[in-house]
Design an enzyme around this catalytic site. Structure first.
Site, mmCIF file in Angstrom:
data_model
loop_
_atom_site.group_PDB
_atom_site.id
_atom_site.type_symbol
_atom_site.label_atom_id
_atom_site.label_comp_id
_atom_site.label_asym_id
_atom_site.label_seq_id
_atom_site.Cartn_x
_atom_site.Cartn_y
_atom_site.Cartn_z
ATOM 1 N N PHE A 81 -5.681 -1.730 6.910
ATOM 2 C CA PHE A 81 -4.209 -1.376 6.108
ATOM 3 C C PHE A 81 -3.044 -1.435 7.285
ATOM 4 O O PHE A 81 -2.300 -1.906 6.891
ATOM 5 C CB PHE A 81 -4.395 0.230 5.618
ATOM 6 C CG PHE A 81 -3.010 0.808 5.380
ATOM 7 C CD1 PHE A 81 -2.820 0.834 3.809
ATOM 8 C CD2 PHE A 81 -1.940 1.110 6.203
ATOM 9 C CE1 PHE A 81 -1.748 1.562 3.242
ATOM 10 C CE2 PHE A 81 -0.850 1.710 5.450
ATOM 11 C CZ PHE A 81 -0.676 1.790 4.147
ATOM 12 N N CYS A 82 -3.485 -0.823 8.560
ATOM 13 C CA CYS A 82 -2.449 -1.065 9.675
ATOM 14 C C CYS A 82 -2.386 -2.624 9.983
ATOM 15 O O CYS A 82 -1.321 -2.899 10.710
ATOM 16 C CB CYS A 82 -2.840 -0.114 10.761
ATOM 17 S SG CYS A 82 -2.953 1.572 10.365
#
Length: 327
Positions: A81-82
């Site tokens: 996600f990051c």
């Protein structure tokens, strides 16, 4: 998209969560899933936003340099996600090739970015600007909380894995990402604490102190907190072996009643992406208590990294292990 907790509604305008949401919306135009996931514990939410804003967004260093650091930390922590988020931000800065190269695991061609990426991945002491150090530490915390409470996908259906989609998303966010921000605005949302020596004189200092104070691990006994920190040191805040057998040794030192919460804290520190419904169900508490416990585990890893990457300076003490340890 959040897991295990029910967020405060994103349209809430009252209370500390509402105040944080208002700042986030003013700067991004929307409230991201990370902030929603942290909202059941507003003091954790506010401190996380403050550290992220004052280092990555409002700090004086080049935003591109800090995005390289953030992306390097996210790759090292295996937070898809990051990784996608910071790749999108690099696209928004116009650094299309740079973002995609790092996301693929490649080393940047430019020497400055290559050195920053190496530093972010290897966690070595270096005399870097405060906002760059703060960016690395904020991302170590955020990676763990996102992996625990949000999951892997930035966009529905896994579309974020496409370079074309990431580039389009970056183009849409270009004006927002490039906007200059006034330092210190988030400090109105957090209590003032003793800044670590490496961040004195910068808004990053109070933000770091606030996150340290919010992640106290009050749900754990003193012995359990020591167990978590010792395990983080043993694994150097890195990834433990596959499976969860590595948990048995640390947990064996504790009474049975303390093991479910300590297990969650250990996972948050070292393998947050392995937290399942089973571990959460074994410690039935409120959403706020769960967020605070996971924050303690995540920050235990941040403390370990902090000691590794912040050089000792003559006449200063090392970063304290808690807000109350400040002189």
């Amino acid at each position: 998209m959040t897991r295990f907790v029910t967020p405060v509604g994103k349209n809430v305008r009252t209370g500390l969560a509402g105040q944080v949401y208002a700042q986030v919306k003013a700067e991004f135009g929307f409230v991201g899933e990370l902030f929603a996931a942290l909202s059941p514990a507003p003091e954790v939410l506010a401190a996380t936003w403050a550290l992220l804003r004052e280092s990555l967004l409002a700090g004086p260093s080049r935003r591109t340099d800090k995005e390289v650091i953030a992306l390097g930390v996210s790759v090292a922590n295996r937070c898809p996600f990051c990784v996608d988020a910071h790749t999108v931000f690099l696209h928004a800065m116009g650094e299309h090739a740079l973002g995609e190269a790092i996301a693929r695991g490649e080393r940047p061609a430019g020497p400055r970015h290559a050195l920053l990426l190496d530093w972010a991945r290897r966690e070595r002491a270096a005399d870097l600007p405060v906002d760059q150090v703060g960016t690395a530490l904020a991302c170590h915390f955020v990676n763990r909380m996102v992996s625990a409470l949000v999951g892997e996908n930035l966009l529905p259906g896994g579309m974020d894995s496409s370079p074309f989609v990431r580039r389009a998303a970056g183009r849409a966010m270009s004006r927002t990402v490039r906007r200059r921000r006034v330092p210190g605005l988030s400090l109105t949302l957090i209590p003032r604490g003793c800044a670590p020596s490496w961040a004195e004189g910068s808004p990053v200092g109070p933000a770091s102190a606030a996150l340290r104070a919010a992640a106290t691990g009050e749900a754990l006994s003193r012995t359990a907190r020591q167990v978590v920190r010792a395990a983080v040191g043993e694994h150097d805040a890195g990834h433990p072996p596959l499976g969860n057998g590595w948990l048995e040794g640390p947990l064996a030192a504790l009474p049975e009643r303390e093991r479910p919460a300590t297990r969650l804290a250990l996972l948050a520190a070292l393998a947050p992406y392995r937290i399942t419904e089973r571990e959460v169900a074994a410690w039935p508490v409120t959403d706020a208590e769960l967020v605070r416990l996971l924050a303690f585990g995540a920050f235990a890893a941040v403390e370990h990294v902090e000691r590794a990457i912040t050089p000792s300076r003559p006449g200063t003490a090392p970063a304290p292990s808690s807000a109350t340890a400040c002189p």
